[in-house]
Write a protein that holds these residues in place. Structure first.
Motif, PDB file in Angstrom:
ATOM      1  N   LEU A 133       0.939  -1.137   0.041  1.00 23.84           N
ATOM      2  CA  LEU A 133      -0.138   0.032  -0.115  1.00 23.84           C
ATOM      3  C   LEU A 133       0.864   1.169  -0.085  1.00 23.84           C
ATOM      4  CD1 LEU A 133      -2.797   1.150   0.215  1.00 23.84           C
ATOM      5  CD2 LEU A 133      -2.603   1.005   2.540  1.00 23.84           C
ATOM      6  N   VAL A 134       0.893   1.951  -1.062  1.00 26.84           N
ATOM      7  CA  VAL A 134       1.635   3.352  -1.216  1.00 26.84           C
ATOM      8  C   VAL A 134       0.793   4.414  -0.803  1.00 26.84           C
ATOM      9  CG1 VAL A 134       3.364   4.609  -2.695  1.00 26.84           C
ATOM     10  CG2 VAL A 134       3.095   2.039  -2.614  1.00 26.84           C
ATOM     11  N   LEU A 135       0.912   5.366   0.006  1.00 22.56           N
ATOM     12  CA  LEU A 135       0.131   6.595   0.183  1.00 22.56           C
ATOM     13  C   LEU A 135       1.176   7.712  -0.242  1.00 22.56           C
ATOM     14  CD1 LEU A 135      -1.704   5.595   3.456  1.00 22.56           C
ATOM     15  CD2 LEU A 135      -2.328   5.507   1.288  1.00 22.56           C
ATOM     16  N   GLY A 136       0.657   8.641  -0.964  1.00 15.97           N
ATOM     17  CA  GLY A 136       1.337   9.696  -1.482  1.00 15.97           C
ATOM     18  C   GLY A 136       1.046  11.066  -0.564  1.00 15.97           C
ATOM     19  N   TYR A 137       2.016  11.619   0.201  1.00 16.02           N
ATOM     20  CA  TYR A 137       1.519  12.762   0.915  1.00 16.02           C
ATOM     21  C   TYR A 137       1.869  13.890   0.120  1.00 16.02           C
ATOM     22  CZ  TYR A 137       6.664  12.251   1.243  1.00 16.02           C
ATOM     23  OH  TYR A 137       8.251  12.419   0.858  1.00 16.02           O
ATOM     24  N   GLU A 138       1.413  15.000   0.445  1.00 17.86           N
ATOM     25  CA  GLU A 138       1.206  16.407   0.078  1.00 17.86           C
ATOM     26  C   GLU A 138       2.153  17.285   0.676  1.00 17.86           C
ATOM     27  OE1 GLU A 138      -2.330  19.049   0.448  1.00 17.86           O
ATOM     28  OE2 GLU A 138      -2.949  17.631   1.970  1.00 17.86           O
TER      29      GLU A 138
END
Length: 222
Positions: A133-138
């Motif tokens: 699971l890859v989550l992209g932060y801002e």
């Protein structure tokens, strides 16, 4: 809003193009995880800043954001702003980083980021972490590239405030930027909190996931 649960975590991988990207993008999440998962292993890779004051700042900052965790940090010396010119090296380093860790969650920049260094890294992460699971932060910055997030992580007010304080404390080299202040970081966290019916939150862009429909004995996971 419906809540999803990760289940037990032992290790996370966090990746940034520059020193301070990780802390800006998910500092509140790091504080929350470190305080709720004793001994959490945090394996971190940063592409640029190696051998400079920025590396020293990053080491101190991540220590503060991950109290009590087993933190492993690698800071490379890729030239800031020119990551596309070093594609082969970065690809090889991300591949080597993948072999050095076994995370349940991977955090990095998102594909829609306007900064070329962030965007390149976001494109490479899923090619190495294919079953994660890859989550992209801002990352709050000058470019008007604020994303439309799909995942929100609510933060306690004390955590959001501590994140803003630690950013200001541990990255003095960035203090001259007109956007690098506690009001800006709390403002973004407040906006994301409004969007998920909490006071403060950090938000993420989901790279890819599967879903199972129907009853399940345990809590749903993402």
């Amino acid at each position: 809003m419906n809540e999803l649960f990760t289940g037990d975590l032992r290790e996370i991988a966090v990746v940034g193009a520059h020193c301070d990207d990780i802390a800006i993008g998910m500092g509140g999440t790091l504080l929350t995880l470190a305080n709720t998962v004793p001994g959490l292993r945090v394996t971190a890779l940063v592409l640029s800043g190696g051998g400079t004051e920025r590396e020293t700042e990053e080491a101190g900052a991540l220590d503060a954001f991950c109290p009590g965790s087993d933190l492993q940090l690698t800071v490379l010396d890729v030239e800031d702003g020119k990551s596309p010119a070093h594609w082969e090296r970065i690809k090889a380093c991300v591949s080597e980083f993948r072999l050095s860790c076994d995370p349940q969650l991977v955090f990095g920049p998102h594909r829609g980021d306007a900064h070329q260094d962030h965007r390149l890294l976001a494109e490479l992460l899923p090619t190495e972490f294919r079953d994660h699971l890859v989550l992209g932060y801002e990352i709050l910055k000058w470019e008007a590239d604020t994303p439309r997030p799909s995942i929100f992580h609510p933060l306690e007010a004390s955590v959001a405030e501590e994140k803003a304080r630690l950013l200001h404390k541990h990255y003095p080299s960035q203090a001259a930027h007109d956007w690098f202040d506690e009001q800006a970081f709390l403002g973004l966290a407040r906006m994301r909190g409004v969007q998920c019916r909490h006071t403060y939150a950090e938000s993420f862009i989901l790279e890819k996931a599967t879903v199972r429909f129907g009853a399940h004995r345990t809590q749903p996971q993402y």
